[in-house]
Every structure is written in structure tokens, then in C-alpha cells.
Design a protein around this motif. Structure first.
Motif, mmCIF file in Angstrom:
data_model
loop_
_atom_site.group_PDB
_atom_site.id
_atom_site.type_symbol
_atom_site.label_atom_id
_atom_site.label_comp_id
_atom_site.label_asym_id
_atom_site.label_seq_id
_atom_site.Cartn_x
_atom_site.Cartn_y
_atom_site.Cartn_z
ATOM 1 N N HIS A 149 0.836 -1.203 0.000
ATOM 2 C CA HIS A 149 0.000 0.000 0.000
ATOM 3 C C HIS A 149 0.873 1.255 0.000
ATOM 4 O O HIS A 149 1.708 1.462 0.871
ATOM 5 N N ASN A 150 0.697 2.098 -1.025
ATOM 6 C CA ASN A 150 1.438 3.361 -1.171
ATOM 7 C C ASN A 150 2.949 3.159 -1.253
ATOM 8 O O ASN A 150 3.730 3.974 -0.736
ATOM 9 N N THR A 151 3.366 2.084 -1.896
ATOM 10 C CA THR A 151 4.812 1.832 -1.990
ATOM 11 C C THR A 151 5.308 1.754 -3.429
ATOM 12 O O THR A 151 6.424 2.173 -3.715
ATOM 13 N N GLY A 152 4.537 1.172 -4.343
ATOM 14 C CA GLY A 152 5.004 1.012 -5.716
ATOM 15 C C GLY A 152 5.439 -0.408 -6.005
ATOM 16 O O GLY A 152 5.460 -1.269 -5.128
ATOM 17 N N SER A 153 5.820 -0.663 -7.250
ATOM 18 C CA SER A 153 6.190 -2.005 -7.691
ATOM 19 C C SER A 153 7.431 -2.508 -6.965
ATOM 20 O O SER A 153 8.423 -1.784 -6.837
ATOM 21 N N GLN A 154 7.355 -3.763 -6.484
ATOM 22 C CA GLN A 154 8.454 -4.429 -5.783
ATOM 23 C C GLN A 154 8.929 -3.647 -4.553
ATOM 24 O O GLN A 154 10.045 -3.804 -4.088
ATOM 25 N N GLN A 155 8.041 -2.822 -4.014
ATOM 26 C CA GLN A 155 8.329 -2.118 -2.770
ATOM 27 C C GLN A 155 7.294 -2.556 -1.745
ATOM 28 O O GLN A 155 6.101 -2.573 -2.034
ATOM 29 N N PHE A 156 7.746 -2.917 -0.557
ATOM 30 C CA PHE A 156 6.834 -3.407 0.469
ATOM 31 C C PHE A 156 7.166 -2.767 1.804
ATOM 32 O O PHE A 156 8.333 -2.583 2.150
ATOM 33 N N ARG A 157 6.116 -2.450 2.525
ATOM 34 C CA ARG A 157 6.267 -1.891 3.869
ATOM 35 C C ARG A 157 6.024 -3.008 4.874
ATOM 36 O O ARG A 157 5.049 -3.753 4.778
ATOM 37 N N THR A 158 6.920 -3.115 5.831
ATOM 38 C CA THR A 158 6.810 -4.165 6.835
ATOM 39 C C THR A 158 5.902 -3.719 7.970
ATOM 40 O O THR A 158 6.153 -2.688 8.604
ATOM 41 N N LEU A 159 4.854 -4.494 8.225
ATOM 42 C CA LEU A 159 3.941 -4.221 9.327
ATOM 43 C C LEU A 159 4.322 -5.019 10.573
ATOM 44 O O LEU A 159 4.125 -4.559 11.691
ATOM 45 N N ILE A 160 4.827 -6.238 10.362
ATOM 46 C CA ILE A 160 5.369 -7.050 11.456
ATOM 47 C C ILE A 160 6.683 -7.635 10.970
ATOM 48 O O ILE A 160 6.742 -8.277 9.915
ATOM 49 N N ASP A 161 7.743 -7.417 11.727
ATOM 50 C CA ASP A 161 9.057 -7.923 11.344
ATOM 51 C C ASP A 161 9.086 -9.451 11.345
ATOM 52 O O ASP A 161 8.283 -10.113 12.010
ATOM 53 N N MET A 162 10.035 -10.007 10.636
ATOM 54 C CA MET A 162 10.212 -11.445 10.525
ATOM 55 C C MET A 162 10.361 -12.080 11.909
ATOM 56 O O MET A 162 11.119 -11.602 12.746
ATOM 57 N N ASP A 163 9.620 -13.185 12.136
ATOM 58 C CA ASP A 163 9.652 -13.824 13.441
ATOM 59 C C ASP A 163 9.196 -15.276 13.287
ATOM 60 O O ASP A 163 8.899 -15.740 12.183
ATOM 61 N N ILE A 164 9.136 -15.988 14.405
ATOM 62 C CA ILE A 164 8.664 -17.372 14.422
ATOM 63 C C ILE A 164 7.696 -17.530 15.586
ATOM 64 O O ILE A 164 7.946 -17.023 16.687
ATOM 65 N N ASP A 165 6.560 -18.229 15.352
ATOM 66 C CA ASP A 165 5.572 -18.403 16.410
ATOM 67 C C ASP A 165 4.548 -19.442 15.980
ATOM 68 O O ASP A 165 4.582 -19.939 14.849
ATOM 69 N N THR A 166 3.625 -19.743 16.882
ATOM 70 C CA THR A 166 2.536 -20.663 16.561
ATOM 71 C C THR A 166 1.484 -19.921 15.744
ATOM 72 O O THR A 166 1.343 -18.686 15.860
#
Length: 280
Positions: A149-166
Motif C-alpha cells: 500500500h502506497n509503496t510502488g512495484s516491488q516495494q513493500f512496507r513491513t507491518l510485522i518484522d520477521m519472526d517465528i511463532d505458533t
């Protein structure tokens, strides 16, 4: 550039950009086949190892044993040939896959993995969020929440950083993130897509998410030549916008299964035995 892609985040994928990749799904044998698959991919592209100019290697997240095999192979080839070495995580790649689906990219949708995907009709201002996952075993998932959203092609905004969980805990985290985004964008529809290996396994759990959209068990590298090319393009794009070269290191996200051993047992009445580092 003549580019070799190696990824062992889930099984293994090996290929030269512009050509059909070689995939191995059997996690018990894919590492043993890696060397032969690299040789075959180069042969099919009529290339010798020293013709390779760039190597893109998947850095996970993934379990330790399989992931390190691909990264070590890529580093060894880069050292021997002088090729440029770039890393690319798989979770961002899955967000790129979902972006292509919603944009109705014909090259992506014509691949066998996505041929049966139904793209829903949605309002033009719909905000698409991708919950990108990969199987971490032990009833856990690696995950990351992204939006274009509002970033452009091949651009992504991270809402939750990479992690591990159930999956259950992931639902709680994603629901909170969606509520925050909805508060900032009132009256704008939001859809949460779930993509990656392990997504389908927890399909019932995902129904607890607000506005669940497409659920697919595939990753970007499942999409044949187009997926391979796009994975390489993402890595090159990230390298171009980075302020400095990024180290190629594996993303395990889980502490190693090692622990400090217990002291040796008492020997008669002489107290606890001591370990010796060297022989006397």
C-alpha cells in the motif's frame, strides 16, 4: 547478467534466470542432489561455472541444516568464480507473488502453481496485506506481515518484522496490526492474504483473521521461470537501494538445539569429576 539462483529454504530450487528451474521437494534428499542440480542447470543454459556473473541465494528463514547447504554452496561458487553474491529472503518474495496475483500478471497466473487461483473482484482502493509464512516445523511458522500500500512495484512496507511463532499467536499479532492500519485508513477495505509453505495446513486458524483473502501454499520460487526471474530481480533491487553491501547470512530465527551439559556424575566419595580440555 547471467545469474544462478540457489534456494534451500524448503526443499531446493536451482536455476539460471531465463530458464526453467530444477526443484527438489523431498527434504530428505534435496541436499545430496544440490551439486548435480547446479551442474544440470548450467548445462541446460549452455553455461560453464565461470560464465556465472551473479549468484542469488535464499537466506531463509528456514531450519538450520537445509538452509546452510544452499548458502555454503553459493558462497563457494562465488569465491571460485568471482561472481557477485546476493542474498534474498523468501518471505518478501511471497509478498511479490501476491502483488502479481492482484495485479493479474498473466505470466504469474499462467504458471501451474497459480492456474487455479481465483482473483476476487474488489474495490480499487483495497489495501492488500500479505501474511508471508514458511513451515518451521514443531507446529510453528516463520512469518512476516507486509503490504504494498502506497509503496510502488516491488516495494513493500513491513507491518510485522520477521519472526517465528505458533499460528494462534500469529493470528493475534496480525489482527492487532490490521486494526492499527484500519484506524489509519478508515472506510478503506483491507484484505489479508496468506502465502507460503504451511499456509494451507492452518487454513482453519486463518479464518479468525479479519477479512481473510487468498490462501496459497506456494512460494515465489514455485512459479517456474517467472518466479525465478522475479526472485533474482528482488535481490538485485534490494542491493541497488541499499546504502552498503549486505552480508549474506542465514535467517534461522530459532535458537540452536544445544545446551550446556550437566557435570559428570560423582565418582564414589570423591565429589564431582572435572572435565579436562587436554590429555595430561
Amino acid at each position: 547478467m547471467r545469474t544462478l539462483v540457489i534456494d534451500t529454504s524448503y526443499g531446493s530450487t536451482v536455476g539460471i534466470t531465463g530458464y526453467q528451474p530444477i526443484t527438489e521437494q523431498d527434504s530428505r534428499t534435496h541436499v545430496e542432489k544440490l551439486q548435480n542440480d547446479i551442474a544440470q542447470a548450467c548445462a541446460e543454459a549452455n553455461m560453464r561455472p565461470h560464465d556465472i556473473e551473479r549468484i542469488i541465494v535464499g537466506i531463509g528463514p528456514a531450519p538450520f541444516t537445509g538452509l546452510r547447504a544452499g548458502i555454503v554452496a553459493a558462497k563457494a561458487i562465488a569465491y571460485a568464480t568471482g561472481a557477485q553474491l546476493l542474498g534474498q529472503d523468501s518471505l518478501t518474495g511471497q509478498a511479490a507473488m501476491m502483488q502479481a496475483i492482484h495485479q493479474r500478471n498473466p505470466q504469474a497466473l499462467q504458471t501451474p502453481a497459480l492456474r487455479n487461483i481465483t482473483v476476487p473482484q474488489e474495490p480499487a482502493d483495497t489495501i492488500h496485506i500479505t501474511l508471508s509464512v514458511n513451515d518451521a516445523r514443531r507446529k510453528q511458522l516463520y512469518y512476516m506481515l507486509l503490504t504494498d500500500h502506497n509503496t510502488g512495484s516491488q516495494q513493500f512496507r513491513t507491518l510485522i518484522d520477521m519472526d517465528i511463532d505458533t499460528p494462534a499467536n500469529i493470528v493475534l499479532s496480525v489482527t492487532a496490526a490490521v486494526e492499527t492500519l484500519q484506524h489509519d485508513n478508515p472506510n478503506t477495505p483491507i484484505t489479508v492474504d496468506i502465502a507460503g509453505h504451511g499456509a494451507a495446513k492452518y487454513q482453519e486458524t486463518w479464518q479468525q483473521l479479519p477479512n481473510t483473502g487468498i490462501i496459497t501454499d506456494h512460494s515465489l520460487l514455485d512459479l517456474d521461470t517467472w518466479g525465478l526471474n522475479t526472485f533474482a530481480e528482488l535481490a538485485a533491487h534490494h542491493a541497488d537501494i541499499a546504502s552498503a553491501p549486505q552480508p549474506v547470512e542465514p535467517l534461522y530465527l530459532r535458537r540452536p538445539d544445544v545446551s550446556i551439559p550437566n557435570p559428570l556424575k560423582h565418582v564414589l566419595n570423591h565429589g564431582t569429576a572435572e572435565r579436562k580440555d587436554t590429555l595430561q
